[in-house]
Design a protein around this motif. Structure first.
Motif, PDB file in Angstrom:
ATOM      1  N   VAL A  38       0.834  -1.201   0.000  1.00  0.00           N
ATOM      2  CA  VAL A  38       0.000   0.000   0.000  1.00  0.00           C
ATOM      3  C   VAL A  38       0.872   1.256   0.000  1.00  0.00           C
ATOM      4  O   VAL A  38       0.542   2.263  -0.635  1.00  0.00           O
ATOM      5  N   GLY A  39       2.018   1.185   0.689  1.00  0.00           N
ATOM      6  CA  GLY A  39       2.942   2.308   0.693  1.00  0.00           C
ATOM      7  C   GLY A  39       3.481   2.606  -0.687  1.00  0.00           C
ATOM      8  O   GLY A  39       3.643   3.777  -1.071  1.00  0.00           O
ATOM      9  N   GLU A  40       3.752   1.545  -1.460  1.00  0.00           N
ATOM     10  CA  GLU A  40       4.232   1.754  -2.829  1.00  0.00           C
ATOM     11  C   GLU A  40       3.147   2.371  -3.702  1.00  0.00           C
ATOM     12  O   GLU A  40       3.440   3.144  -4.616  1.00  0.00           O
ATOM     13  N   ARG A  41       1.908   1.996  -3.419  1.00  0.00           N
ATOM     14  CA  ARG A  41       0.811   2.630  -4.155  1.00  0.00           C
ATOM     15  C   ARG A  41       0.752   4.128  -3.867  1.00  0.00           C
ATOM     16  O   ARG A  41       0.591   4.942  -4.782  1.00  0.00           O
ATOM     17  N   GLU A  42       0.864   4.476  -2.598  1.00  0.00           N
ATOM     18  CA  GLU A  42       0.791   5.889  -2.222  1.00  0.00           C
ATOM     19  C   GLU A  42       1.970   6.671  -2.773  1.00  0.00           C
ATOM     20  O   GLU A  42       1.844   7.867  -3.091  1.00  0.00           O
ATOM     21  N   ARG A  43       3.135   6.027  -2.889  1.00  0.00           N
ATOM     22  CA  ARG A  43       4.326   6.703  -3.444  1.00  0.00           C
ATOM     23  C   ARG A  43       4.367   6.641  -4.960  1.00  0.00           C
ATOM     24  O   ARG A  43       5.321   7.123  -5.588  1.00  0.00           O
ATOM     25  N   LYS A  44       3.344   6.012  -5.561  1.00  0.00           N
ATOM     26  CA  LYS A  44       3.231   5.874  -7.024  1.00  0.00           C
ATOM     27  C   LYS A  44       4.384   5.055  -7.618  1.00  0.00           C
ATOM     28  O   LYS A  44       4.767   5.243  -8.783  1.00  0.00           O
ATOM     29  N   THR A  45       4.919   4.117  -6.835  1.00  0.00           N
ATOM     30  CA  THR A  45       5.994   3.253  -7.347  1.00  0.00           C
ATOM     31  C   THR A  45       5.497   1.841  -7.626  1.00  0.00           C
ATOM     32  O   THR A  45       6.230   1.029  -8.192  1.00  0.00           O
ATOM     33  N   PHE A  46       4.254   1.544  -7.225  1.00  0.00           N
ATOM     34  CA  PHE A  46       3.725   0.197  -7.421  1.00  0.00           C
ATOM     35  C   PHE A  46       3.543  -0.111  -8.908  1.00  0.00           C
ATOM     36  O   PHE A  46       3.867  -1.206  -9.378  1.00  0.00           O
ATOM     37  N   GLU A  47       3.018   0.866  -9.664  1.00  0.00           N
ATOM     38  CA  GLU A  47       2.826   0.653 -11.105  1.00  0.00           C
ATOM     39  C   GLU A  47       4.168   0.458 -11.810  1.00  0.00           C
ATOM     40  O   GLU A  47       4.272  -0.310 -12.762  1.00  0.00           O
ATOM     41  N   VAL A  48       5.194   1.180 -11.353  1.00  0.00           N
ATOM     42  CA  VAL A  48       6.531   1.019 -11.944  1.00  0.00           C
ATOM     43  C   VAL A  48       7.027  -0.407 -11.723  1.00  0.00           C
ATOM     44  O   VAL A  48       7.610  -1.029 -12.612  1.00  0.00           O
ATOM     45  N   LEU A  49       6.776  -0.938 -10.522  1.00  0.00           N
ATOM     46  CA  LEU A  49       7.173  -2.313 -10.206  1.00  0.00           C
ATOM     47  C   LEU A  49       6.436  -3.299 -11.099  1.00  0.00           C
ATOM     48  O   LEU A  49       7.033  -4.269 -11.598  1.00  0.00           O
ATOM     49  N   LEU A  50       5.140  -3.063 -11.338  1.00  0.00           N
ATOM     50  CA  LEU A  50       4.360  -3.970 -12.177  1.00  0.00           C
ATOM     51  C   LEU A  50       4.808  -3.937 -13.634  1.00  0.00           C
ATOM     52  O   LEU A  50       4.623  -4.920 -14.366  1.00  0.00           O
ATOM     53  N   MET A  51       5.399  -2.834 -14.065  1.00  0.00           N
ATOM     54  CA  MET A  51       5.824  -2.702 -15.467  1.00  0.00           C
ATOM     55  C   MET A  51       7.182  -3.337 -15.721  1.00  0.00           C
ATOM     56  O   MET A  51       7.595  -3.451 -16.877  1.00  0.00           O
ATOM     57  N   THR A  52       7.864  -3.746 -14.674  1.00  0.00           N
ATOM     58  CA  THR A  52       9.173  -4.384 -14.863  1.00  0.00           C
ATOM     59  C   THR A  52       8.991  -5.768 -15.493  1.00  0.00           C
ATOM     60  O   THR A  52       7.974  -6.435 -15.252  1.00  0.00           O
ATOM     61  N   PRO A  53       9.971  -6.229 -16.272  1.00  0.00           N
ATOM     62  CA  PRO A  53       9.857  -7.551 -16.928  1.00  0.00           C
ATOM     63  C   PRO A  53      10.129  -8.693 -15.948  1.00  0.00           C
ATOM     64  O   PRO A  53      11.111  -9.448 -16.079  1.00  0.00           O
ATOM     65  N   ILE A  54       9.278  -8.811 -14.965  1.00  0.00           N
ATOM     66  CA  ILE A  54       9.399  -9.881 -13.978  1.00  0.00           C
ATOM     67  C   ILE A  54       7.997 -10.397 -13.704  1.00  0.00           C
ATOM     68  O   ILE A  54       7.029  -9.623 -13.647  1.00  0.00           O
ATOM     69  N   SER A  55       7.856 -11.713 -13.582  1.00  0.00           N
ATOM     70  CA  SER A  55       6.536 -12.321 -13.443  1.00  0.00           C
ATOM     71  C   SER A  55       5.894 -11.946 -12.107  1.00  0.00           C
ATOM     72  O   SER A  55       6.566 -11.538 -11.164  1.00  0.00           O
ATOM     73  N   SER A  56       4.569 -12.107 -12.072  1.00  0.00           N
ATOM     74  CA  SER A  56       3.821 -11.808 -10.844  1.00  0.00           C
ATOM     75  C   SER A  56       4.263 -12.706  -9.702  1.00  0.00           C
ATOM     76  O   SER A  56       4.343 -12.273  -8.548  1.00  0.00           O
ATOM     77  N   SER A  57       4.583 -13.968 -10.026  1.00  0.00           N
ATOM     78  CA  SER A  57       5.047 -14.900  -8.988  1.00  0.00           C
ATOM     79  C   SER A  57       6.362 -14.425  -8.393  1.00  0.00           C
ATOM     80  O   SER A  57       6.573 -14.509  -7.176  1.00  0.00           O
ATOM     81  N   MET A  58       7.255 -13.907  -9.258  1.00  0.00           N
ATOM     82  CA  MET A  58       8.543 -13.415  -8.773  1.00  0.00           C
ATOM     83  C   MET A  58       8.367 -12.149  -7.928  1.00  0.00           C
ATOM     84  O   MET A  58       9.067 -11.956  -6.937  1.00  0.00           O
ATOM     85  N   VAL A  59       7.403 -11.303  -8.321  1.00  0.00           N
ATOM     86  CA  VAL A  59       7.124 -10.108  -7.521  1.00  0.00           C
ATOM     87  C   VAL A  59       6.627 -10.516  -6.140  1.00  0.00           C
ATOM     88  O   VAL A  59       7.047  -9.962  -5.110  1.00  0.00           O
TER      89      VAL A  59
END
Length: 379
Positions: free
Chosen positions: A213-234
């Motif tokens: 939730v903190g990453e969402r508030e800092r607007k970094t969560f979407e950046v993490l989701l856009m990285t070329p890494i699978s959801s399982s790895m995240v």
């Protein structure tokens, strides 16, 4: 490489979180405090332990001078009560509630009228009351036997009809428990041990929720989701550091308990159980973070869930109804009690872990699946 980088980043965030590290040290004080309270209350509530540890000096009982030389005095002394003599009972009552725990009145004329006044606000009241009752009961029995015409030798024979000889086995391998008290064993293994070992995982579910939730508030969560890494790895990158750190804490508490002479048996089996319990708690924390938009909402929601989980996990430890035994045997805390307190583990206890393992895997698997869906929507 990407997974290790994410894991390293999450680990660094944990170590930089001063509040989290502060709570870790608070857990040490909770452990030591609960151990000390269990130790003190066990001694204070057990007359035999008070005698063993020489704490009978606090068991002050006021008696009149006329009691000296009587059989009642002898019976009270036999109970290791600290007798304080006064000229009359009214003088003794002035100190009741301050220096005296109880006052025993005795009619020396016929020896039949005994009055006992006890300060029920004193922490040692139950022990003193128990000791006085034993002394008075023994005195009454001896009076009855004496009135029957029996001499002192015959009375002692009747009062002690059995000679008890206790033979201790396996003295080379003692249990090494800090206190030989049924109450201490019950409160430590029946509640405090599972509570202490689960504390890090309660905290872990909160930390992982704040992380996402903190990453969402800092607007970094979407950046993490856009990285070329699978959801399982995240998910693994978010989960592994917190799970590992929680397990390290639990192992440290096991070692500390062992140093306090509360041995935790079968540590490997306990570690496996804690691993899957932690996996389930962290999975719930991540799943919850998908439904909230702020850390305030996350903290409120996880608090409600932890209160509910605490009720589910710890209430069975206090339920003695045999009708629920088949169900209670599969509750994780009940299994933890059996593992921690039993040197020899049966196959039934190992099998009873399986539902916890399966449920934790299902929770985490569902969380990964929902995380993939959430990621697809956001992207």
């Amino acid at each position: 490489m990407k997974l290790s980088a994410l894991t390293k980043k999450e680990g660094q965030d944990i170590l930089k979180n001063k509040i989290y590290l502060g709570v870790v040290f608070v857990q040490v004080f909770i452990l030591l405090g609960t151990f000390g309270i269990a130790l003190a209350t066990s001694i204070a509530s057990d007359p035999a332990l008070l005698d063993q540890y020489g704490a009978t000096s606090v068991l002050k009982v006021g008696v009149p001078d006329s009691i000296q030389g009587s059989q009642l005095e002898s019976d009270l002394v036999k109970q290791n009560l600290n007798l304080t003599y006064y000229k009359n009972i009214s003088d003794a009552q002035k100190f009741l509630g301050t220096t005296l725990v109880a006052v025993v009145g005795f009619n020396s004329t016929n020896g039949q009228n005994i009055t006992v006044k006890t300060d029920t606000s004193n922490v040692f009241y139950p022990v003193v009351s128990s000791k006085i009752n034993k002394a008075v009961n023994e005195y009454q029995t001896q009076k009855k036997l004496a009135s029957s015409g029996l001499n002192s030798t015959e009375i002692q024979t009747i009062m002690n009809p059995v000679n008890l000889h206790v033979v201790n086995l396996n003295e080379n391998h003692p249990s090494n428990v800090a206190l030989d008290s049924s109450y201490f064993i019950e409160i430590m293994y029946g509640f405090i041990v599972p509570f202490i070992l689960l504390l890090p995982f309660f905290l872990a579910s909160n930390i992982v929720t704040d992380s996402i939730v903190g990453e969402r508030e800092r607007k970094t969560f979407e950046v993490l989701l856009m990285t070329p890494i699978s959801s399982s790895m995240v998910m693994l990158g978010k989960t592994l550091p917190i799970l590992l750190f929680s397990l390290i804490q639990s192992v440290a508490w096991i070692i500390l308990l062992d140093l306090l002479r509360v041995p935790i048996y079968n540590p490997l089996l306990m570690f496996i159980l804690l691993f899957f319990i932690g996996l389930g708690f962290i999975g719930i924390g991540i799943l919850l973070s998908m439904f909230v938009d702020s850390t305030k909402e996350a903290n409120s929601a996880i608090t409600i869930i932890l209160v509910f989980a605490t009720f589910i996990l710890f209430m069975p430890l206090f339920i003695k109804t045999p009708y629920f035994t088949p169900i209670l045997n599969y509750i994780p805390t009940v299994i933890m009690v059996k593992i921690a307190s039993t040197p020899n583990i049966s196959l039934d206890i190992i099998i009873s872990e399986l539902p916890t393992i399966l449920i934790s895997i299902m929770i985490f698997g569902f969380t990964v699946r929902y995380f993939r869906r959430e990621r697809a929507i956001r992207l």
